[in-house]
Design an enzyme around this catalytic site. Structure first.
Site, PDB file in Angstrom:
ATOM      1  N   SER A 141     -16.945  -1.586  72.334  1.00 32.20           N
ATOM      2  CA  SER A 141     -15.971  -0.323  71.572  1.00 32.20           C
ATOM      3  C   SER A 141     -16.325   0.190  70.279  1.00 32.20           C
ATOM      4  O   SER A 141     -15.956  -1.193  69.230  1.00 32.20           O
ATOM      5  CB  SER A 141     -14.037   0.347  71.812  1.00 32.20           C
ATOM      6  OG  SER A 141     -13.598   1.005  70.729  1.00 32.20           O
ATOM      7  N   TYR A 155      -5.872  -3.049  70.860  1.00 31.16           N
ATOM      8  CA  TYR A 155      -6.861  -2.599  71.946  1.00 31.16           C
ATOM      9  C   TYR A 155      -8.351  -2.577  71.107  1.00 31.16           C
ATOM     10  O   TYR A 155      -9.007  -3.340  71.520  1.00 31.16           O
ATOM     11  CB  TYR A 155      -7.198  -1.039  72.211  1.00 31.16           C
ATOM     12  CG  TYR A 155      -8.500  -0.083  72.524  1.00 31.16           C
ATOM     13  CD1 TYR A 155      -8.616  -0.679  74.236  1.00 31.16           C
ATOM     14  CD2 TYR A 155      -8.827   0.510  71.631  1.00 31.16           C
ATOM     15  CE1 TYR A 155     -10.086   0.060  74.553  1.00 31.16           C
ATOM     16  CE2 TYR A 155     -10.541   1.202  72.064  1.00 31.16           C
ATOM     17  CZ  TYR A 155     -10.223   0.413  73.584  1.00 31.16           C
ATOM     18  OH  TYR A 155     -11.699   1.207  74.224  1.00 31.16           O
TER      19      TYR A 155
END
Length: 248
Positions: A141, A155
């Site tokens: 990501s 995350y």
């Protein structure tokens, strides 16, 4: 990018980016094993669509943070198709935005298990069944590069771990298996429908050079390239796909 005769596993393949990867790989001729956890409708429709086009696919529910479910997915894939050429590991998520001042061990471990442990288990289980020239593509990501937005530290850290594993495994598993990851930015998915405010999404799209959010199909095309022989000299790379929002 002909993948005819190749076999791919796509985890989290029932919706959004995972589904985009499933359909792109199938379009190029690959047999596809689709893992899902909640998105049974999307996974089952993908199987039907692929079979209607003359391809081969199956869908299997599984929680890939559990060893038994990872083993079962790989075993069914080998039973159905004989061996494995491609692993696209899309399983993951933010779970919730939790600032460090409110961080619980349960949340931290949950995010790490979902994003990192599932990847490790799937890679480990696939290794004995990979053919020469096989390929792993992980879903990292942009958050792995910039740390993510408010409350997304866990995350971002988990996606940073995927990026580091990509580099380490590329060295460990070559030359038989190439290992890469993609780092999506703002992609039009349920992830951002749930966790990102509409005004933030609009702002991000407006300040990118391409002036739009990405699509699951955009990501699927990049994943298919990295998985194919056209990407044969690419390994250990974490490839950005964010419309120019972040350069690395």
């Amino acid at each position: 990018m002909d993948l005819k005769g190749k076999t791919a596993i796509v985890t989290g393949g029932g919706r959004d980016i995972g589904l985009g990867c499933v359909m792109e790989l199938a379009k190029r001729g690959a047999n596809v094993a689709i893992n899902y956890f909640q998105s049974s409708e999307g996974a089952d429709k993908a199987v039907a669509d692929i079979e209607a086009l003359g391809g081969k696919a199956f869908a299997l529910k599984g929680d890939l943070t559990k060893e038994d479910d990872a083993k079962a997915l790989v075993a069914k894939t080998v039973e159905a198709f004989g061996s494995i050429d491609i692993l696209v590991h899309n399983t993951g998520g933010i779970i919730a935005r939790v600032p460090m001042s409110e961080m619980t061990l349960e949340h931290w471990n949950g995010v790490m298990d979902l994003n990192v442990t599932s990847y490790v288990l799937m890679v480990r289980e696939c290794l004995p069944h990979f053919n020469e020239g096989s390929s792993i593509v992980g879903l990292a990501s942009q958050a792995g590069r910039d740390g993510g937005g408010p409350g997304a530290g866990a995350y971002g850290a988990s996606k940073g771990a995927i990026m580091t594993l990509t580099r380490g495994l590329a060295k460990e598993l070559g030359p038989k298996t190439r290992v890469n990851a993609v780092c999506p930015g703002m992609i039009d998915t349920d992830f951002h429908n749930i966790f990102t405010k509409p005004e933030v999404r609009a702002h991000v799209a407006n300040v990118t050079p391409l002036k739009r959010e990405g699509t699951s199909e955009d990501v699927g095309k990049l994943v298919a390239f990295l998985a194919s022989d056209e990407g044969a000299f690419v390994t250990g790379a974490n490839v950005d796909i964010n419309g120019g929002m972040l350069f690395s």
